[in-house]
Design an enzyme around this catalytic site. Structure first.
Site, PDB file in Angstrom:
ATOM      1  N   GLU A  27       0.534  -1.551   0.210  1.00 44.41           N
ATOM      2  CA  GLU A  27      -0.316  -0.061  -0.284  1.00 44.41           C
ATOM      3  C   GLU A  27       1.358   1.511  -0.617  1.00 44.41           C
ATOM      4  OE1 GLU A  27      -0.773  -3.025   1.568  1.00 44.41           O
ATOM      5  OE2 GLU A  27      -3.019  -2.892   1.245  1.00 44.41           O
ATOM      6  N   HIS A  84     -11.882  -4.959   8.934  1.00 42.23           N
ATOM      7  CA  HIS A  84     -12.093  -4.807   7.897  1.00 42.23           C
ATOM      8  C   HIS A  84     -13.380  -4.031   7.687  1.00 42.23           C
ATOM      9  CE1 HIS A  84      -9.255  -8.050   7.222  1.00 42.23           C
ATOM     10  NE2 HIS A  84      -9.896  -7.746   6.279  1.00 42.23           N
TER      11      HIS A  84
HETATM   12  C1  LIG Z   1      -2.326  -4.598   3.886  1.00 37.03           C
HETATM   13  C2  LIG Z   1      -3.474  -5.326   3.324  1.00 37.03           C
HETATM   14  N1  LIG Z   1      -4.137  -5.463   1.956  1.00 37.03           N
HETATM   15  C3  LIG Z   1      -4.877  -5.644   1.788  1.00 37.03           C
HETATM   16  C4  LIG Z   1      -5.701  -6.647   2.008  1.00 37.03           C
HETATM   17  C5  LIG Z   1      -6.650  -7.462   1.280  1.00 37.03           C
HETATM   18  N2  LIG Z   1      -5.937  -9.152   1.126  1.00 37.03           N
HETATM   19  C6  LIG Z   1      -6.074 -10.159   2.327  1.00 37.03           C
HETATM   20  S1  LIG Z   1      -5.177 -11.337   1.375  1.00 37.03           S
HETATM   21  C7  LIG Z   1      -4.743 -10.942   0.247  1.00 37.03           C
HETATM   22  C8  LIG Z   1      -3.825 -11.455  -0.367  1.00 37.03           C
HETATM   23  C9  LIG Z   1      -2.947 -12.202   0.901  1.00 37.03           C
HETATM   24  O1  LIG Z   1      -2.115 -13.156  -0.560  1.00 37.03           O
HETATM   25  P1  LIG Z   1      -0.487 -14.382   0.342  1.00 37.03           P
HETATM   26  O2  LIG Z   1      -0.411 -12.845   1.309  1.00 37.03           O
HETATM   27  O3  LIG Z   1      -0.037 -15.313  -0.558  1.00 37.03           O
HETATM   28  O4  LIG Z   1      -1.573 -14.875   1.376  1.00 37.03           O
HETATM   29  P2  LIG Z   1      -2.522 -16.500   0.848  1.00 37.03           P
HETATM   30  O5  LIG Z   1      -4.530 -15.409   1.013  1.00 37.03           O
HETATM   31  O6  LIG Z   1      -2.461 -16.958  -0.320  1.00 37.03           O
HETATM   32  O7  LIG Z   1      -2.725 -16.889   2.699  1.00 37.03           O
HETATM   33  C10 LIG Z   1      -5.003  -9.235  -0.008  1.00 37.03           C
HETATM   34  C11 LIG Z   1      -4.614  -8.624  -0.940  1.00 37.03           C
HETATM   35  C12 LIG Z   1      -4.921  -7.282   3.809  1.00 37.03           C
HETATM   36  N3  LIG Z   1      -5.543  -8.037   3.954  1.00 37.03           N
HETATM   37  N4  LIG Z   1      -3.869  -6.467   4.083  1.00 37.03           N
END
Ligand SMILES: Cc1ncc(C[n+]2csc(CCOP(=O)(O)OP(=O)(O)O)c2C)c(N)n1
Ligand SMILES: Cc1ncc(C[n+]2csc(CCOP(=O)(O)OP(=O)(O)O)c2C)c(N)n1
Ligand SMILES: [Mg+2]
Ligand SMILES: [Mg+2]
Lengths: 342, 326, 342, 326
Positions: free
Chosen positions: A73, A142
């Site tokens: 971000e 959230h």
């Molecule tokens: C700081 C932040 N940015 C965006 C999000 C929205 N978000 C939730 S899960 C996710 C993907 C995360 O991917 P990864 O780290 O690969 O974990 P996975 O869900 O694949 O286990 C995003 C972008 C968030 N929760 N927090």
């Protein structure tokens, strides 16, 4: 269908908030090649955004102009700022408002201040779209409405629409405004509908909207609770209570003039927002009204807002957290009880 | 990238001239601060002149610079004119930022000085965006962002480098490793021997050079600029150097061991580079002295301009908060 | 010196704010081994902090308990949170308040919420010390008072002292409080002096302090402007104007009771703070007063605060930015002019 | 660290049992969500059971865990009991967090589940602090923090790893690289081939392993735990895996090419590990079936408990905002 051909070919009369956001982005990109977008998962290869607002844009305008980013971000907002300094009008998506805690430095120390600190040599025409709102059971990290933080920062503009048509016009307003704008989309009402906006019609920022005229009490606020206020105003009209509804649209800089004009007329004000009550934007609205209209006020300016707690997960608690339409109604009635006291 | 371009005496001289201008201004400012004739936050670049100049000679005025509070050397190497720069230090209406930004926020778009920030590491994401705009517009510009060793430990560094590498942006990340962040030694805060190695985390070109060596720095900078202009992506350059005047003007610097300080002094790039210029035959002692005199005169003129300029009108307070209403 | 031995050995009668901060940290570490500290340059090898507040602590208590960190504000606050979950009482230093924009996620989404989100299973007894304040010519990114943001976040406590003795007692109060506290030190008054606090005496959070009793008008606020108000109160007393000064000490959660009690008595209120006026904490104070005391108020609640702009560099502009003592005086007089109107 | 400890059939079985418990619960939850009997945000760990279990068998209840929204496998592998876990999903007063936190914020200090966060990357700095406390107290505890591939691009990752490496903290950074972050493919957002390589930026021990291979994962986890307990500092483990159920429950997953999905399905660690257990002789088919039945019964019992439990009283809203006044 038995309706004549022209009718079946007529555009649907209403659109949802999500459609309004999408159309505004689409039309802005079409109107001006300097409009570019970035954010997590926003391109079509990633499904056009987790909320589908950007769906179709990368296919139509290219993945150079509509870029899916890493989960970064600070880099998202920083890149938007940098590109804007080079003449672009970037629209950055911060998926949910709680994640805006991450790029606060970029927004507050840079986007909001560069015009001033450069003595007007540069400016930062970025739009940060984000989404939030309690009521969907997504819990403490959230759901937050944090607009008060940004309203407190000179140089930022903060916009919260309450109808799809406003959403469209105000989002265009943000994108073509020359200052950094925070545009907040409500998570809960995204599928609700409203009249279709006129294509390309920009609603300029900084002007409040008298959404309904009335004479007994002014309800002033922005966003989701304005929708409740409109319903209530209808209901109370049946009882002979005439409610004026002032929708700020741009929370900051605030159109104090329109608010004061309304309250000067009605003598009573109820301030509404979804964010927690304490130190929220409603405090500023109330403070200004009583400062300027002390002698005209027939009752204290009341505030209706959510509770001063973390947004709880369990629905029973979440409902208790959220401001209630019944609370707005009660506040209206309370200001009217004061009718005779002064 | 052209293989091994030759480092000519003319180039060395050009670097010297930029570096010497920085050096004379820095000395002047410190004198003014000491005597109380200038009252402003000041972060001396003493020791880091050569690396900034060796980078600067590769850049066009249209290229972009993002720098920090310790950025006067970068700004001068980028070509910022003295009058608006000095007047800003003097908080005057004729300053680059009308006295509203001050030394930590120098901006001068005509010479590509886009952002000067006081927040450690925050320039890197912004530079990424400038580079993105150039990539979109295909304007051939390069964005240089400079920052310190301490800044390499903050999250924004990581996010910006990853994004710039992914998108192959024309950005040069120049880490000026002066071995201290405020009063903290490099090793106390940074878990890797060379910051240049951190480029590997992004599959980015990365290099660690002696920032006090004009030729080595010029080569590293040239390669990075060529890479960026060719659309081949960003570079992380770690230029190892030293800051001789502590963190801020007035810093007693007690945290720097004497022997360490003296060892660095023996490698002060300014006398060494001057000697190299003379040895190269690019200029004579007399010519260098004449240049000094010329720059000194310009400095005096600009200082006079700054001193004579009015303070901003109080009405300025409400201007530049927002643009004209839409 | 000719004074008797006992007098020369007596403690100095005043201490500076900086000494008060230092002593509180020292005494807290001495009182409780779970008090630990982290921040940039805070250990003695680095000079004991750029403002010398932590000087001597690492030498006395060890560099394990007083740790110099990288420039990594997210990790600083995150590490404090983590250590607190394991039973420590970490004190994290964020060198200047504008840098607190960097760890906002850690503070707001985590420190403030973990107690609630865990249903009370965990809590986060951290103190974040930071420093700020305009007037020193440090410009737009080194001067901001951002306390309103944190006051708007349930779960956080926000403390701003106005005397060295309060600074000492309140900083101890923060350290030994079981919730996350933000303690704001004023950059400009740091060498100003005041009476010496009693060693080990904690000022509990959440209680406002009637710093001076009066009957005509209540001045309510916190931090630096309280010092101006005290001087003004003396001056106005000479004219027969009796000013009551209420120092919130803990900005949030706010001790509304003490404020209302005072204004109920005086019927007039002037709210003061250094942060920019709009959407600042003063709005909340004003909103609460008029909500609760509408019928008792003899004048609108007025606010005196700084201007809604980025803090400018040039001293002429910075002075114009800052709230002014003369502005507090003018506001007091304005509320008194209203004396006869109602 | 003991060199090359032997991976016994008993260990394999222990891993299987943890993984299978996760797997059965995940299946059950998805069924409940599909039928509408459970209404909660849910991020299935399907595909990531083995790596969590192979890590979990090395940990003590007193060790700390920091995980994410996609953390039910980590929590179960850490030993969280079913009743408070399920009741929290059901938003009930008997939930671990009294229904106030929900699935994204599971906390259960008795089993070391300290933080579950919904903010990508934010657990890493907190884990660093837990590790710091253990180092100070010399309590021998290890802190495990798990996160996704996408999280390796956020600033907090960088800050936490640098600090943990500098301070030699007993922390294990377990990156569960399931190749997607929401709907973005790994390579679209991450500029390095293997996240394990990023450890080099901090001179930290780093390794990339096949997270679907019980033995490889068990070895990597064991080395990291031993390193941490020996006071030799943190480890970054990248466990490469796949998530079969998309990002959130209900994710149509249209962004995953069919062939890619099927290739991963062929490497699904659950059937493979079951086969390995049988081949190892650690258990018979009948024994595994009996275990399944036993776990299923526990699941039903816990679900019944959750279903029968009351919702929190509305008065709870004002509790746990602040502690008791001092
Ligand atoms: C700081 C932040 N940015 C965006 C999000 C929205 N978000 C939730 S899960 C996710 C993907 C995360 O991917 P990864 O780290 O690969 O974990 P996975 O869900 O694949 O286990 C995003 C972008 C968030 N929760 N927090
Ligand atoms: C986010 C942030 N944290 C802390 C500071 C305070 N600060 C200003 S300069 C500095 C040291 C920076 O060191 P380095 O990056 O090495 O640059 P140098 O000053 O040596 O050129 C610090 C900690 C800041 N300005 N911003
Ligand atoms: Mg440095
Ligand atoms: Mg992933």
């Amino acid at each position: 269908m038995s309706a004549p051909a022209t009718a079946t070919q007529a555009k649907p009369e209403v659109i949802t908030f999500t459609e309004a956001f999408s159309r505004a982005l689409h039309d802005a990109m079409e109107m001006d090649p300097s409009v570019i977008m970035l954010g997590e998962d926003i391109a079509d290869e990633e499904g056009g955004g987790i909320f589908k607002v950007t769906k179709g844009l990368s296919t139509k305008f290219g993945t150079e102009r509509v870029k899916t980013t890493p989960i970064s971000e600070q880099a998202i907002v920083g890149a938007a700022i940098g590109a804007s300094l080079a003449g672009m009008r970037p629209v950055a998506e911060i998926m949910l408002m709680n994640f805006i805690t991450v790029p606060m430095d970029q927004i507050v120390n840079h986007a909001a201040k560069l015009r001033f600190m450069s003595g007007g040599q540069t400016h930062v025409p970025i739009t940060i779209r984000t989404r939030t709102g309690a009521g969907a059971g997504t819990g403490g990290q959230h759901s937050d409405m944090l607009e008060a933080w940004f309203a407190h920062v000179a140089g930022m503009k903060v916009v919260v629409p309450s109808t799809p048509a406003d959403a469209y016009g105000l989002l265009l307003g943000c994108i073509f405004d020359d200052d950094p704008c925070l545009f907040i989309e409500d998570q809960l009402t995204r599928t609700q509908t409203g009249p279709v906006p006129v294509k390309g019609e920009i609603i300029p920022l900084g002007k409040a909207h008298v959404a309904r005229e009335g004479k007994d009490v002014t309800v002033v606020g922005y966003g989701r609770p304005i929708r409740d206020a409109m319903v209530l105003a209808d209901k109370l009209a049946g009882e002979g209570i005439s409610v004026e509804v002032v929708d700020l649209r741009t929370v900051s800089p605030m159109d104090t003039g329109t608010v004061l004009k309304s309250v000067a007329k009605t003598g009573r004000a109820v301030v509404i927002h979804e964010a927690p009550r304490s130190f929220g934007c409603g405090a500023e609205i109330a403070a200004r009204i009583q400062e300027e209209l002390f002698d005209q006020l027939k009752a204290p300016v009341l505030r209706v807002a959510s509770r001063d707690v973390t947004v709880p997960f369990s629905r029973v608690l979440e409902a208790e957290y959220l401001y209630k339409a019944s609370g707005i109604e009660a506040a209206i009635r309370r200001t009217l009880e004061k009718r005779t006291q002064k | 990238m052209s293989a091994n371009p030759s480092f000519t005496p003319a180039t060395l001289l050009a670097i010297w001239r930029k570096a010497r201008q920085i050096n004379l201004i820095d000395e002047k400012f410190r004198g003014l601060l000491r005597s109380g004739r200038l009252a402003a936050v000041y972060y001396s670049p003493r020791g880091q002149e050569i690396l900034a100049a060796a980078m600067g000679v590769h850049l066009q005025p249209t290229d972009y610079l993002v720098t920090t509070y310790r950025g006067i050397h970068d700004q001068l190497a980028k070509g910022i004119p003295l009058k608006p720069l000095f007047a800003e230090y003097y908080a005057k209406a004729t300053g680059a930022c009308k006295g509203k930004g001050g030394p930590m926020h120098i901006t001068h778009p005509e010479t590509g000085v886009m952002v000067t920030t006081g927040i450690v590491g925050s320039g890197l994401p912004i530079a990424t965006g400038l580079g993105w705009a150039s990539q979109l517009k295909k304007d051939g510009r390069v964005t240089l962002v400079t920052f310190g060793d301490g800044a390499s430990n903050i999250g924004a560094f990581h996010e910006a480098l990853n994004m710039a590498a992914l998108w192959k942006l024309p950005v040069i990340f120049l880490c000026q490793n002066n071995l201290y962040g405020e009063s903290s030694k490099y090793a106390k805060t940074t878990s890797v021997d060379n910051i240049g190695e951190r480029a590997a985390s992004y599959r980015m070109a990365g290099v660690t050079v002696d920032g006090n060596d004009a030729e080595a720095m010029w080569r590293a900078a040239g390669e990075a600029v060529a890479r960026a202009r060719a659309g081949e992506g960003p570079t992380l350059i770690e230029a190892v150097t030293f800051r001789f005047m502590g963190h801020y003007f007035g810093d007693p610097g007690a945290y720097i061991p004497k022997e360490e300080y003296e060892a660095h002094l023996a490698r002060d790039p300014m006398p060494a580079t001057r000697a190299a210029v003379l040895a190269s035959g690019a200029a004579t002692e007399a010519e260098l002295d004449a240049y000094d005199a010329e720059v000194s005169a310009q400095i005096e003129e600009a200082l006079q301009f700054a001193a004579d300029s009015p303070f901003p009108d109080v009405g300025e307070i409400d201007i530049d908060v927002y643009g004209a209403a839409a």
